[in-house]
Design a protein around this motif. Structure first.
Motif, PDB file in Angstrom:
ATOM      1  N   MET A  44       0.827  -1.199   0.000  1.00 48.16           N
ATOM      2  CA  MET A  44       0.000   0.000   0.000  1.00 48.16           C
ATOM      3  C   MET A  44       0.864   1.253   0.000  1.00 48.16           C
ATOM      4  SD  MET A  44      -3.070   0.879  -0.295  1.00 48.16           S
ATOM      5  CE  MET A  44      -3.541   2.579  -0.533  1.00 48.16           C
ATOM      6  N   LYS A  45       1.967   1.218   0.710  1.00 50.22           N
ATOM      7  CA  LYS A  45       2.891   2.366   0.705  1.00 50.22           C
ATOM      8  C   LYS A  45       3.473   2.572  -0.692  1.00 50.22           C
ATOM      9  CE  LYS A  45       4.162   2.328   5.583  1.00 50.22           C
ATOM     10  NZ  LYS A  45       5.219   2.106   6.567  1.00 50.22           N
ATOM     11  N   ARG A  46       3.794   1.486  -1.373  1.00 48.44           N
ATOM     12  CA  ARG A  46       4.322   1.576  -2.737  1.00 48.44           C
ATOM     13  C   ARG A  46       3.256   2.140  -3.683  1.00 48.44           C
ATOM     14  NH1 ARG A  46       6.587  -3.043  -2.764  1.00 48.44           N
ATOM     15  NH2 ARG A  46       4.823  -4.248  -3.531  1.00 48.44           N
ATOM     16  N   ILE A  47       2.030   1.678  -3.541  1.00 47.78           N
ATOM     17  CA  ILE A  47       0.921   2.190  -4.362  1.00 47.78           C
ATOM     18  C   ILE A  47       0.741   3.685  -4.119  1.00 47.78           C
ATOM     19  CG2 ILE A  47      -1.590   2.129  -4.676  1.00 47.78           C
ATOM     20  CD1 ILE A  47      -1.416  -0.911  -4.000  1.00 47.78           C
ATOM     21  N   ALA A  48       0.751   4.085  -2.854  1.00 46.42           N
ATOM     22  CA  ALA A  48       0.581   5.502  -2.516  1.00 46.42           C
ATOM     23  C   ALA A  48       1.687   6.342  -3.152  1.00 46.42           C
ATOM     24  CB  ALA A  48       0.571   5.687  -1.003  1.00 46.42           C
ATOM     25  N   GLY A  49       2.897   5.829  -3.128  1.00 49.41           N
ATOM     26  CA  GLY A  49       4.006   6.547  -3.758  1.00 49.41           C
ATOM     27  C   GLY A  49       3.852   6.629  -5.267  1.00 49.41           C
ATOM     28  N   LEU A  57     -14.949   7.801  -1.070  1.00 54.87           N
ATOM     29  CA  LEU A  57     -15.101   7.493  -2.487  1.00 54.87           C
ATOM     30  C   LEU A  57     -15.226   5.994  -2.718  1.00 54.87           C
ATOM     31  CD1 LEU A  57     -12.322   9.880  -3.822  1.00 54.87           C
ATOM     32  CD2 LEU A  57     -14.795  10.276  -3.849  1.00 54.87           C
ATOM     33  N   LYS A  58     -14.454   5.215  -1.972  1.00 57.48           N
ATOM     34  CA  LYS A  58     -14.449   3.765  -2.155  1.00 57.48           C
ATOM     35  C   LYS A  58     -13.831   3.123  -0.926  1.00 57.48           C
ATOM     36  CE  LYS A  58     -14.511  -0.145  -4.584  1.00 57.48           C
ATOM     37  NZ  LYS A  58     -15.710  -0.849  -4.910  1.00 57.48           N
ATOM     38  N   ARG A  59     -14.306   1.920  -0.631  1.00 58.80           N
ATOM     39  CA  ARG A  59     -13.812   1.161   0.521  1.00 58.80           C
ATOM     40  C   ARG A  59     -13.479  -0.260   0.075  1.00 58.80           C
ATOM     41  NH1 ARG A  59     -15.781   1.111   6.453  1.00 58.80           N
ATOM     42  NH2 ARG A  59     -16.298   3.230   5.857  1.00 58.80           N
ATOM     43  N   PHE A  60     -12.320  -0.729   0.499  1.00 57.21           N
ATOM     44  CA  PHE A  60     -11.921  -2.117   0.302  1.00 57.21           C
ATOM     45  C   PHE A  60     -11.724  -2.709   1.690  1.00 57.21           C
ATOM     46  CE2 PHE A  60     -10.588  -0.116  -3.609  1.00 57.21           C
ATOM     47  CZ  PHE A  60     -10.884  -1.053  -4.580  1.00 57.21           C
ATOM     48  N   ALA A  61     -12.314  -3.860   1.949  1.00 61.97           N
ATOM     49  CA  ALA A  61     -12.197  -4.481   3.269  1.00 61.97           C
ATOM     50  C   ALA A  61     -11.898  -5.964   3.134  1.00 61.97           C
ATOM     51  CB  ALA A  61     -13.474  -4.271   4.071  1.00 61.97           C
ATOM     52  N   ARG A  62     -11.016  -6.411   3.992  1.00 61.32           N
ATOM     53  CA  ARG A  62     -10.635  -7.802   4.180  1.00 61.32           C
ATOM     54  C   ARG A  62      -9.994  -8.467   2.968  1.00 61.32           C
ATOM     55  NH1 ARG A  62     -14.097 -11.966   7.588  1.00 61.32           N
ATOM     56  NH2 ARG A  62     -13.409 -10.556   9.206  1.00 61.32           N
ATOM     57  N   ASN A  63     -10.738  -8.744   1.917  1.00 65.98           N
ATOM     58  CA  ASN A  63     -10.196  -9.479   0.769  1.00 65.98           C
ATOM     59  C   ASN A  63     -10.106  -8.588  -0.461  1.00 65.98           C
ATOM     60  OD1 ASN A  63     -10.056 -12.011   2.134  1.00 65.98           O
ATOM     61  ND2 ASN A  63     -12.269 -12.178   1.918  1.00 65.98           N
ATOM     62  N   PHE A  64      -8.887  -8.243  -0.837  1.00 65.56           N
ATOM     63  CA  PHE A  64      -8.648  -7.445  -2.032  1.00 65.56           C
ATOM     64  C   PHE A  64      -7.210  -7.686  -2.469  1.00 65.56           C
ATOM     65  CE2 PHE A  64      -8.336  -4.828   1.787  1.00 65.56           C
ATOM     66  CZ  PHE A  64      -6.997  -4.458   1.757  1.00 65.56           C
ATOM     67  N   SER A  65      -6.908  -7.282  -3.690  1.00 66.20           N
ATOM     68  CA  SER A  65      -5.560  -7.477  -4.209  1.00 66.20           C
ATOM     69  C   SER A  65      -4.927  -6.140  -4.566  1.00 66.20           C
ATOM     70  CB  SER A  65      -5.596  -8.368  -5.451  1.00 66.20           C
ATOM     71  OG  SER A  65      -6.217  -7.682  -6.517  1.00 66.20           O
ATOM     72  N   GLU A  66      -3.627  -6.158  -4.726  1.00 60.23           N
ATOM     73  CA  GLU A  66      -2.914  -4.958  -5.157  1.00 60.23           C
ATOM     74  C   GLU A  66      -3.438  -4.515  -6.521  1.00 60.23           C
ATOM     75  OE1 GLU A  66       1.624  -3.384  -6.073  1.00 60.23           O
ATOM     76  OE2 GLU A  66       1.333  -5.382  -5.231  1.00 60.23           O
ATOM     77  N   PHE A  67      -3.720  -5.466  -7.391  1.00 61.78           N
ATOM     78  CA  PHE A  67      -4.246  -5.151  -8.723  1.00 61.78           C
ATOM     79  C   PHE A  67      -5.579  -4.405  -8.623  1.00 61.78           C
ATOM     80  CE2 PHE A  67      -7.006  -6.236 -12.300  1.00 61.78           C
ATOM     81  CZ  PHE A  67      -6.271  -5.684 -13.349  1.00 61.78           C
ATOM     82  N   GLU A  68      -6.493  -4.879  -7.751  1.00 60.19           N
ATOM     83  CA  GLU A  68      -7.793  -4.218  -7.594  1.00 60.19           C
ATOM     84  C   GLU A  68      -7.631  -2.778  -7.116  1.00 60.19           C
ATOM     85  OE1 GLU A  68     -11.146  -7.188  -6.144  1.00 60.19           O
ATOM     86  OE2 GLU A  68      -9.264  -7.473  -5.022  1.00 60.19           O
ATOM     87  N   ILE A  69      -6.714  -2.572  -6.183  1.00 66.00           N
ATOM     88  CA  ILE A  69      -6.475  -1.220  -5.664  1.00 66.00           C
ATOM     89  C   ILE A  69      -5.943  -0.321  -6.772  1.00 66.00           C
ATOM     90  CG2 ILE A  69      -5.149   0.154  -4.008  1.00 66.00           C
ATOM     91  CD1 ILE A  69      -7.259  -1.633  -2.681  1.00 66.00           C
ATOM     92  N   ARG A  70      -4.931  -0.800  -7.477  1.00 62.46           N
ATOM     93  CA  ARG A  70      -4.347  -0.002  -8.564  1.00 62.46           C
ATOM     94  C   ARG A  70      -5.372   0.293  -9.666  1.00 62.46           C
ATOM     95  NH1 ARG A  70       1.058   0.770  -8.668  1.00 62.46           N
ATOM     96  NH2 ARG A  70       2.291  -0.330  -7.099  1.00 62.46           N
TER      97      ARG A  70
END
Length: 97
Positions: free
Chosen positions: A23-28, A67-80
């Motif tokens: 998540m830190k890498r995604i934020a960067g 705007l959006k919430r991800f909880a418990r089960n998600f992937s880096e791909f879904e976030i990106r």
């Protein structure tokens, strides 16, 4: 518009600990403001945001609207994918590194 991400975690949660560096890498990569909230140390913040499971990621706009919430089960791909979709809709350019 500036998008922020809140990452709700608990240090006893293996998934939370494992996903935080991602998540830190995604934020960067997307120039997101990232706030990490430990639900044990800050239960009032978790309660105010109705966070009942970890990890939970909540994306908010500059006014604090969810705007959006991800909880418990998600992937880096879904976030990106979601961030890129939001940026495309809002016309936000991602700085290439």
């Amino acid at each position: 518009m500036k998008i922020r991400a809140w990452y709700f975690k608990n240090d006893k949660c293996g998934v939370c600990v494992a996903f935080l560096p991602k998540m830190k890498r995604i934020a960067g990569d997307y120039n997101l403001d990232l706030e990490v909230v430990d639900v044990i140390e800050n239960p009032e913040i978790a309660g105010q945001n109705m966070v009942f499971t970890v990890p939970t990621i909540i994306f908010v706009d500059s006014e604090g609207n969810e705007l959006k919430r991800f909880a418990r089960n998600f992937s880096e791909f879904e976030i990106r994918e979601h961030i890129q979709r939001m940026y495309d809709i809002l016309g936000i350019e991602v700085d290439e590194k």
